[in-house]
Structure formats: C-alpha cells, structure tokens
Design a protein around this motif. Structure first.
Motif, PDB file in Angstrom:
ATOM      1  N   TRP A   1      27.829  36.333  48.494  1.00 23.66           N
ATOM      2  CA  TRP A   1      27.028  37.448  47.942  1.00 23.66           C
ATOM      3  C   TRP A   1      26.550  37.251  46.506  1.00 23.66           C
ATOM      4  O   TRP A   1      25.601  37.906  46.066  1.00 23.66           O
ATOM      5  N   LEU A   2      27.189  36.365  45.739  1.00 27.73           N
ATOM      6  CA  LEU A   2      26.810  36.247  44.336  1.00 27.73           C
ATOM      7  C   LEU A   2      25.578  35.369  44.138  1.00 27.73           C
ATOM      8  O   LEU A   2      24.856  35.538  43.145  1.00 27.73           O
ATOM      9  N   VAL A   3      25.330  34.419  45.029  1.00 30.96           N
ATOM     10  CA  VAL A   3      24.198  33.512  44.864  1.00 30.96           C
ATOM     11  C   VAL A   3      23.308  33.580  46.090  1.00 30.96           C
ATOM     12  O   VAL A   3      23.744  33.977  47.171  1.00 30.96           O
ATOM     13  N   ALA A   4      22.047  33.197  45.875  1.00 31.62           N
ATOM     14  CA  ALA A   4      21.107  33.203  46.995  1.00 31.62           C
ATOM     15  C   ALA A   4      21.429  32.082  47.971  1.00 31.62           C
ATOM     16  O   ALA A   4      21.474  32.296  49.194  1.00 31.62           O
ATOM     17  N   THR A   5      21.613  30.886  47.435  1.00 26.53           N
ATOM     18  CA  THR A   5      22.000  29.738  48.263  1.00 26.53           C
ATOM     19  C   THR A   5      23.142  29.022  47.548  1.00 26.53           C
ATOM     20  O   THR A   5      23.001  28.634  46.360  1.00 26.53           O
ATOM     21  N   PRO A   6      24.281  28.857  48.201  1.00 30.95           N
ATOM     22  CA  PRO A   6      25.424  28.235  47.512  1.00 30.95           C
ATOM     23  C   PRO A   6      25.137  26.828  47.034  1.00 30.95           C
ATOM     24  O   PRO A   6      25.765  26.358  46.063  1.00 30.95           O
ATOM     25  N   ASN A   7      24.210  26.102  47.658  1.00 33.53           N
ATOM     26  CA  ASN A   7      23.975  24.712  47.293  1.00 33.53           C
ATOM     27  C   ASN A   7      22.981  24.557  46.139  1.00 33.53           C
ATOM     28  O   ASN A   7      22.698  23.434  45.720  1.00 33.53           O
ATOM     29  N   SER A   8      22.405  25.677  45.687  1.00 33.34           N
ATOM     30  CA  SER A   8      21.408  25.581  44.610  1.00 33.34           C
ATOM     31  C   SER A   8      21.812  26.463  43.431  1.00 33.34           C
ATOM     32  O   SER A   8      21.040  27.299  42.977  1.00 33.34           O
ATOM     33  N   VAL A   9      23.029  26.273  42.959  1.00 38.07           N
ATOM     34  CA  VAL A   9      23.496  27.035  41.798  1.00 38.07           C
ATOM     35  C   VAL A   9      22.831  26.462  40.556  1.00 38.07           C
ATOM     36  O   VAL A   9      22.812  25.234  40.358  1.00 38.07           O
TER      37      VAL A   9
ATOM     38  N   LYS B   1      33.900  24.961  44.450  1.00 37.18           N
ATOM     39  CA  LYS B   1      32.529  25.448  44.545  1.00 37.18           C
ATOM     40  C   LYS B   1      32.463  26.950  44.298  1.00 37.18           C
ATOM     41  O   LYS B   1      31.560  27.460  43.620  1.00 37.18           O
ATOM     42  N   GLU B   2      33.432  27.675  44.839  1.00 39.06           N
ATOM     43  CA  GLU B   2      33.459  29.131  44.641  1.00 39.06           C
ATOM     44  C   GLU B   2      33.714  29.459  43.174  1.00 39.06           C
ATOM     45  O   GLU B   2      33.103  30.382  42.607  1.00 39.06           O
ATOM     46  N   ILE B   3      34.635  28.672  42.558  1.00 41.43           N
ATOM     47  CA  ILE B   3      34.899  28.900  41.147  1.00 41.43           C
ATOM     48  C   ILE B   3      33.648  28.604  40.321  1.00 41.43           C
ATOM     49  O   ILE B   3      33.315  29.322  39.356  1.00 41.43           O
ATOM     50  N   GLN B   4      32.922  27.589  40.711  1.00 40.67           N
ATOM     51  CA  GLN B   4      31.698  27.251  39.994  1.00 40.67           C
ATOM     52  C   GLN B   4      30.667  28.381  40.104  1.00 40.67           C
ATOM     53  O   GLN B   4      29.968  28.691  39.144  1.00 40.67           O
ATOM     54  N   ILE B   5      30.593  28.985  41.279  1.00 35.82           N
ATOM     55  CA  ILE B   5      29.651  30.105  41.469  1.00 35.82           C
ATOM     56  C   ILE B   5      30.057  31.280  40.588  1.00 35.82           C
ATOM     57  O   ILE B   5      29.211  31.936  39.953  1.00 35.82           O
ATOM     58  N   LEU B   6      31.362  31.567  40.543  1.00 36.60           N
ATOM     59  CA  LEU B   6      31.841  32.648  39.684  1.00 36.60           C
ATOM     60  C   LEU B   6      31.520  32.345  38.223  1.00 36.60           C
ATOM     61  O   LEU B   6      31.098  33.227  37.473  1.00 36.60           O
TER      62      LEU B   6
ATOM     63  N   ALA C   1      27.804  32.854  37.684  1.00 35.14           N
ATOM     64  CA  ALA C   1      27.447  34.278  37.655  1.00 35.14           C
ATOM     65  C   ALA C   1      27.897  34.924  36.354  1.00 35.14           C
ATOM     66  O   ALA C   1      27.173  35.733  35.743  1.00 35.14           O
ATOM     67  N   GLY C   2      29.112  34.564  35.878  1.00 37.31           N
ATOM     68  CA  GLY C   2      29.575  35.109  34.607  1.00 37.31           C
ATOM     69  C   GLY C   2      28.708  34.658  33.455  1.00 37.31           C
ATOM     70  O   GLY C   2      28.388  35.439  32.539  1.00 37.31           O
ATOM     71  N   ALA C   3      28.327  33.390  33.470  1.00 34.57           N
ATOM     72  CA  ALA C   3      27.457  32.905  32.405  1.00 34.57           C
ATOM     73  C   ALA C   3      26.095  33.583  32.458  1.00 34.57           C
ATOM     74  O   ALA C   3      25.507  33.909  31.413  1.00 34.57           O
ATOM     75  N   ALA C   4      25.574  33.774  33.656  1.00 32.09           N
ATOM     76  CA  ALA C   4      24.288  34.458  33.769  1.00 32.09           C
ATOM     77  C   ALA C   4      24.395  35.896  33.252  1.00 32.09           C
ATOM     78  O   ALA C   4      23.451  36.416  32.632  1.00 32.09           O
ATOM     79  N   TYR C   5      25.517  36.527  33.481  1.00 32.52           N
ATOM     80  CA  TYR C   5      25.711  37.901  33.008  1.00 32.52           C
ATOM     81  C   TYR C   5      25.796  37.946  31.488  1.00 32.52           C
ATOM     82  O   TYR C   5      25.105  38.728  30.827  1.00 32.52           O
TER      83      TYR C   5
END
Length: 610
Positions: A449-457, A538-543, A546-550
C-alpha cells in the motif's frame, strides 16, 4: 186770574199723573205723553181713532206674522230659553271661579313658587345660556365628527387645527358660562359645562386614535424617512410624548421591523437550526470529492442566506441611523424648531441612545455572522467584500465596525480550512490506515500500500525538495507513494479553496492546522514503521523511502506552498502573523509537535542507515 193761575199751578203734568201707571215704564211712552199737551184739540180728538186703527193694523200684521213665521218664533223661544239657562250656569261657574278656584290657584302657585321656584329658575337660566350659545354649540357639536373623519383620511394637520379651535372655543364658552352663572354656586355645573366636558372627551378620544395611528406608522416596514418625519412632527405637535421617549419609541419600532425582516429571511432560507455547527453527516462510504461537493452545496446555501441577510441589515441599519440623525439630532433642520428645548435629562438620554444604538444594531448582525460565517467557507470572498462595503457605508454615518469584522472573517477562514483538512486529509489518511493497518489482525506489508510498484522505489537522493521547486508545483516524486500523493491532493484542494480568501492574519492559524494534521499523519506512519516486524530488506527500504518522502518532500513543500504560494510571505512572517488570529500557544504546540515528529523520523531513518 189769580184763581186760574193757582189752579194751573196745582195741576201736574200728564207724565207725572201717569207716573205710577205701566204706561210710564217705557221711554217712548213718556215722550209721547209729553207731546200730547202740545197738540191741537183736533189732533187730540182724532188720536184715539188713529191709535185704534194702528192697533188693529199692528194686531193684524202680528197675527199674519205669527201664522207665517211661527217656526222662527218657536226656535227663538227655545234658543232664548237655552241661552238663559247657559247664562245662569255661566254666572254660577264664574262666581265659583272668582270666589273659590282663583284663590286656590293663587295659593297653589305661591306654594309651588316657594318649593320649586329655584329649580325652575335654574333650568330657565340653563335654557337661556344654551339659547345664547346656540350657534357656537351647533358648530362645536360637529367638530368631533370632523376630527375623526380627518384622522381616518390622514389629514392630521387639519385634525390638529380643528382640535385647537374646539379647545379655544370650549374654553371661551366655559369662561362665559361661569361668569354668567357666578351668582349661583350650583348652576356652574350646568348643561353647557357638561356638554363641554363631553366634547372634550370625544376630541381627546379622536386625538388618541390619531396618536396610535402615528405610532403605528413607525412600525410599518415599508415606510421611509418622509413618512417618519411627518409622523414624528405631528406627535411633537400633540405634545403627548416627551422628546427622549419619542426617540426611544422610534428606535424600538425600527429595530423591531429590522429584526422581523431578518428573522423572516432566516426562516425562509430553510437552514437547519444547527447550521452554526461544523458537524456534517455524510453517507457511509462517500469519497472525499463527494464530501467536498456536499459541503460546497451547503456552504453555497449559507452564503446566499448571509448575502441577503447582510443586505437587509445594511439597508435597515443605514436607514435607521440616517432617519434618527435627521429627525432627532440634526438641529439645523427646519422642523427641529418645533421640538421642545432639551433639558439635561433629555441630553443625557440622547447621549445614551447614541452610544447604545450601534451596539444594538450590531447585535442583530454579529451573532449571526459568528454562527453562519464559518459554514459559508469557501464562499467567504464575496461575503467579505460585501461586509467591507457594508462597513464603509455605515462608516459615513459614524458607525464603522470594520475592526469587528476582521477577527470574524479570520476565524471563519481558519475554521473552514481546518474543516477541509479534517474532512479531507485526515479522513483520507485515516481510511488508508484503517484499511491496511488498524483494522487488520496483521498490518499489510509496506509494498502492499505504501508504493505504487514495489520494484520502482525512487532513489533516496531524489527524495529531497529542491530549492528550485516552485511552491505551486507539487513534487512528482510523491506519485510513487499513493497514500502520500492522496494526502497531498487533499491538501492541494484545501489550499486552492483557501486562495479565494486568505487574510494575512490567518497565516499562523492556517499553518498550525496544516502542521497539526501533518504531525498526526507522520505519527501514524512512524508508529507503523516502528511496529513493522517483517524482516524483508525490501519492505524496510520501502518504509525508509516513504519516511524520507514524508519528512524531506511532503512536509517542506506543504510549508512552502502555504507560506509562499498562498500568502506570498516568508517563514519570518509567521511570528508576526501569529498575533492576528488563532491561539499563539496552540500554534507553537503544533509546530513543536511536527518538528518532533520530523526529528523522530530522521532519527529512525538514521538508525536504519538511511
């Protein structure tokens, strides 16, 4: 000779001889007997035969007359008998009248005069006075009817003239009556005085009806200054109400009409009684766009109601102030000379009225603005323009209330923006968290739910807001994070609605509301990141992304969009704007809260080697 002479002297005249006879009872017989001695002897000798002949002739004539006219003689006999009887009865009655009735009548008249004489004399005096004043009374009796007719037809000047004429005439009449009856103490309460009192009462009743009609004119909504001026001048001429009381009556009447007009507008608007609150009820499952459309529809209804309400209030307040000033305060007016001179109490009362009238009028406007103005957001720009025009119009008559409008408008803008943020951003973010985190036994993975595509963070070096990024252009990097992008879109919609009216003194309040919502969203995301137990890098990287984007993109860009994009200010102006509206302590608390969340995020990112 001597013997003959004596014999002649001894002889008596023939009338004397026959004086004892029945022949001497008639004067004609006596004349005839007196002539006999003077006649000749031959005449005397022929007299018996002539008399006999005449006697037979008369007897024959009488006999013939008796035979021919006997009905006449019979009628004459009966008539003579009746006449004698009537004369006898009349003689008896006349004797009774003279000897009995007239003395009794004289005694009764004397007794009547002694017992009822004063009353009769008084009545005669009254009748005499009425006859003497007949022409005046006849004219005065028509005056009450004429006054009543003039009052019903609006001829108030003629009615007052008639009343003054009648009062003067009645006073003169009473004075003359009292003077003519001054010798009789009881007679002074006679008919003319009672009639004068009755006429005065009827005239007073007609004038009282006229006074009620004039006072009712002050309560008519459609009347304008000429009608009020005319009514007040007639009330002044009547001298029934003091000047300060008349001013209070006028103001009370016009404020009552204005209040009724405003209540009618509020009633016809059909806005619910709880329209002043900001609690909305939306259908379950409605989207943010649907909620915004519903809010805009209700806000448009409230704005139309307030526009009409303000127009009516402005017209009524301006008319009332100008009318009161012209009628009661403008001493240069020609009609002001009619008003009685003001004493100290009247001056004090006039001062009190002038001091309390603006606040009384504003009490009809400001509570309604406090209740409904915030509900009209985002349609506040035309209302603010209308209120500014309204204040400027009333400032020309000494009733400038612009200083009272600025806090109301600022609070409404801040409240409306906070409502949009609460119903848009917070609702959108809470819905996302409820779907993926709070309502599930196990939270969804960040990649779900946090990213549009997990492979394109996005790369971490791109998750920084560049100084060249325009405040009105949202950062495209946030499109890789749909929840943050939706939150950003909700903020952008709220800011676009805010741009229609963004007073400078609302800067601090707007910033506080936005930062508070950002802090709440960041706190929820940070808690989810800290509680995530997944070991996948990978999940930690997404988190982390998302935190950095916030912290490095969303928060700085929103702050810049509010400061530079909406208010065209700088961060240094925030402190000066905090004194305009809102609670400074609350603003500092929200700023500290957001700064704390950002620091916590940076600390968490550093701990995860970002």
């Amino acid at each position: 000779m001597t013997t003959a002479a004596s014999t002649f002297s001894e002889l008596s005249s023939l009338p004397d001889v026959l004086s004892g006879s029945s022949l001497a009872s008639s004067s004609s017989n006596l004349d005839f007997l007196a002539e006999l001695p003077t006649n000749a002897l031959s005449d005397l000798l022929s007299t018996p035969s002539a008399l006999t002949t005449q006697s037979h002739t008369l007897t024959s004539s009488l006999t013939a007359l008796t035979h021919t006219s006997y009905p006449t003689f019979l009628s004459l006999h009966h008539t003579s008998t009746a006449l004698l009887t009537s004369l006898s009865s009349f003689d008896t009655s006349l004797n009774c009248l003279i000897n009995v009735a007239l003395p009794a009548l004289d005694d009764a008249a004397r007794v009547f005069r002694e017992k009822t004489g004063p009353e009769v004399i008084e009545e005669r005096q009254k009748a005499r006075v009425v006859l003497e004043q007949h022409d005046k009374l006849r004219d005065l009796l028509d005056v009450p009817v004429l006054i009543d007719t003039c009052v019903r037809n609006g001829l108030y000047a003629e009615a007052l003239s008639l009343a003054a004429h009648a009062s003067s005439a009645l006073s003169s009449l009473v004075a003359q009556t009292r003077k003519s009856l001054s010798d009789d103490e009881h007679a002074t309460q006679g008919l003319p005085l009672q009639l004068a009192d009755s006429l005065q009462a009827e005239i007073a009743s007609s004038l009282h009806s006229m006074q009620l009609i004039l006072l009712n004119t002050l309560y008519e909504p459609a009347r304008k200054l000429p009608a009020f001026w005319k009514a007040v001048q007639f009330l002044r001429r009547m001298k029934a109400i003091q000047e300060d009381e008349l001013a209070l009556v006028f103001i009370s009447a016009r404020i009552g009409c204005l209040r009724d007009a405003l209540d009618g507008i509020e009633r016809d608007a059909g806005i619910p009684s709880d329209a002043g609150s900001l609690e909305f009820k939306f259908p379950a499952g409605s989207t943010v766009e649907e909620r915004e459309r519903d809010i805009d529809r209700q806000a448009d209804d409230v704005a139309r109601f307030l526009k009409k309400y303000i127009d009516i209030w402005r017209e009524g307040a301006y008319d009332l102030v100008t009318q009161y000033t012209t009628i009661f305060l403008d001493r240069s007016h020609a009609g002001a000379r009619i008003a009685p001179p003001a004493d100290e109490d009247a001056e004090a009362s006039s001062y009190i009225i002038r001091q309390t009238l603006p606040s009384t009028l504003l009490e009809l406007l400001l509570p309604t603005l406090r209740s409904y103005l915030e509900r009209a957001y985002p349609h506040l720009a035309p209302l603010a323009t209308q209120l500014a025009y309204c204040s400027s119009a009333l400032a020309r008559v000494g009733m400038d209330f612009r200083a009272l409008l600025s806090p109301l408008i600022s609070r409404s803008v801040i409240g409306g923006f906070a409502r949009d943020v609460r119903l848009g951003v917070e609702h959108e973010w809470s819905g996302v968290l409820a779907k993926h985190v709070t309502s599930r036994p196990k939270p969804s993975a960040p990649s779900m739910w946090l990213v549009a595509t997990p492979n394109s963070v996005p790369a971490f070096k791109t998750l920084v807001l560049l100084p060249s990024n325009a405040p009105h252009s949202p950062p495209q990097v946030l499109t890789a994070f749909p929840p943050l992008a939706k939150m950003l879109n909700a903020y952008i919609r709220a800011l676009n609605r805010l741009r229609m009216l963004a007073p400078v003194d609302t800067f601090s309040g707007i910033m506080d509301g936005a930062e508070k919502c950002l802090a709440n969203a960041g706190h929820g995301l940070l808690r989810y990141a800290k509680e995530w137990q997944g070991g996948d890098a990978k999940e930690i990287q997404i988190l982390q992304a998302a935190g950095a984007a916030y912290t490095r993109v969303l928060v700085p860009w929103l702050q810049r969009a509010i400061v530079e994009g909406v208010f065209s200010a700088s961060h240094k102006d925030r402190q000066s704007g905090a004194d305009g509206a809102g609670d400074p302590n609350a603003g500092e608390e929200s700023e500290r809260e957001l700064s704390f969340i950002v620091r916590e995020w940076e600390s968490w990112l550093c701990s995860t080697e970002i």
